[in-house]
Enzyme design. Structure first.
Site, PDB file in Angstrom:
ATOM      1  CB  THR A   1      -0.899   0.301   0.856  1.00 40.45           C
ATOM      2  OG1 THR A   1       0.059  -0.269   2.229  1.00 40.45           O
ATOM      3  CG2 THR A   1      -1.723  -1.155   0.920  1.00 40.45           C
ATOM      4  CB  CYS A   2       3.796   2.216   1.638  1.00 44.25           C
ATOM      5  SG  CYS A   2       3.426   1.850   3.157  1.00 44.25           S
TER       6      CYS A   2
END
Length: 302
Positions: free
Chosen positions: A268-269
Site C-alpha cells: 500500500t505504501c
C-alpha cells in the site's frame, strides 16, 4: 477517519449521514477537538477526509441555510425525535397542527421555538425547520465549535473550509459516486516482463482474466468484490484522495510455486498490486482475490 466515525464517540447516525453527538463527557475530554485535528491532518496529507457528515449539517456549520423542508427525518438518530419531526412534516390541515400543538407543544417550545402556541398552520414549515436546525446544529453548537477549533489549530484550516465550502463538500459529506470500471482502470499501469518471454505470455493471460473480472464487477455479475474493496486492498484508501494518488498505481506479477497457491498481495505504501502469472480462468482469479480481500483482518487492523 474510520475511528472518528465509529469509535471516538463524536458522531452518530446512519453511515454517510452522521451528526455530532451531544456528549458532555466527550466534550470535557476534548474529543471533538481531537476529531477536528485528525480530519485536518488527513486532508493536509492527501487523505480521504471525513466523507460522512450529513450535507445539511455541513452547510449549517459553514454559515449557510440549506433547504430543510424536505429533509429525510429517517436520518435522525433518535427514533422518538424522528417520529415527532415526521408528524410535523406530514401535517396537512389546521386541525392536525392544533393536535400537534396540544400534544407536542411543550417539547417544541423546549426546542427553542417558544412561539409554537401562537403559531398557525401556515407556520408549520417554519416550525419544522426551526426544530430540525435546533436538533442537528444549535443543540450541539458547543461540540461543533470544539471540532472547528481542532481544525483551526492547523493554520486556521476550518476558515478555509468555510470560505470554499462547496469545493470541500465531497471531502466532508458522502456525495462521491461509486467507482466505475473506467475510472478504476485509469488508476493502474501494468509492469510487464520483456515482450516475447514466457513470463510475458503468462502475464497477458492473467491480465485478460483481470479485464474480464473488472467487466463482471461493472455489470453486476460479480458481487463478491467491489472496485472500492480492490482499491483499499491495493492502496489502503477506499476512495481516490482529493489530490489524487502521488503516482499511478501499478500491477506487478509473481510466479506460483509448484503445489502452492499464493494469494494476491499488495504494497500500500508503494501502491503496487501483485497478481499471479498464468491465470487462465476468471473464476480462479476472482476466488483468489476474494479470499485475499475477505480472508484478512483488513488494512490497518492488527
Amino acid at each position: 477517519m474510520a475511528d472518528i466515525q465509529h469509535s471516538l464517540g463524536t458522531l452518530e447516525g446512519r453511515p454517510g449521514n452522521l451528526f455530532f453527538t451531544y456528549d458532555q463527557q466527550a466534550f470535557s475530554q476534548n474529543k471533538y477537538y481531537t476529531a477536528g485535528k485528525l480530519v485536518t491532518w488527513s486532508i493536509i496529507h492527501n487523505g480521504p477526509g471525513l466523507r460522512c457528515l450529513n450535507s445539511e449539517l455541513f452547510q449549517l456549520m459553514c454559515g449557510h441555510t440549506p433547504e430543510l423542508s424536505e429533509f429525510n427525518t429517517e436520518l435522525i438518530p433518535e427514533p422518538e425525535v424522528q417520529e415527532k419531526l415526521s408528524k410535523l412534516q406530514k401535517c396537512n390541515t389546521e386541525a392536525d397542527f392544533n393536535e400537534i400543538k396540544s400534544n407536542l407543544g411543550d417539547w417544541i417550545s423546549e426546542c427553542a421555538v417558544p412561539s409554537i402556541f401562537s403559531s398557525t398552520f401556515q407556520h408549520v414549515t417554519s416550525v419544522f425547520t426551526q426544530i430540525l436546525k435546533h436538533y442537528i446544529y444549535h443543540r450541539v453548537a458547543s461540540m461543533v465549535q470544539q471540532f472547528k477549533a481542532g481544525m483551526n489549530s492547523c493554520n486556521l484550516f476550518w476558515e478555509k473550509v468555510a470560505t470554499d465550502w462547496h469545493e470541500f463538500l465531497p471531502i466532508f459529506t458522502h456525495t462521491s459516486v461509486r467507482l466505475s470500471r473506467t475510472v478504476f482502470r485509469e488508476l493502474f499501469y501494468v509492469k510487464w516482463s520483456a515482450e516475447g518471454s514466457n513470463r510475458r505470455e503468462k502475464e497477458e493471460d492473467t491480465m485478460y482474466q483481470w479485464e474480464c473480472l473488472l467487466m463482471s464487477i461493472q455489470e453486476g455479475e460479480t458481487t463478491d468484490i467491489t472496485f472500492e474493496e480492490l482499491l483499499t486492498f491495493a492502496t489502503g484508501a477506499d476512495a481516490i484522495p482529493p489530490l489524487d494518488f502521488p503516482h499511478k498505481c501499478s500491477i506487478e506479477f509473481y510466479d506460483q510455486e509448484e503445489g502452492s497457491c499464493r494469494l494476491p498481495f499488495s504494497s500500500t505504501c508503494a501502491l503496487v498490486l501483485y497478481l499471479p502469472r498464468g491465470i487462465a480462468q476468471e473464476d480462479e482469479l476472482r476466488d483468489l482475490l476474494t479470499f485475499a480481500l475477505k480472508g484478512s483482518l483488513g488494512f490497518g487492523k492488527v
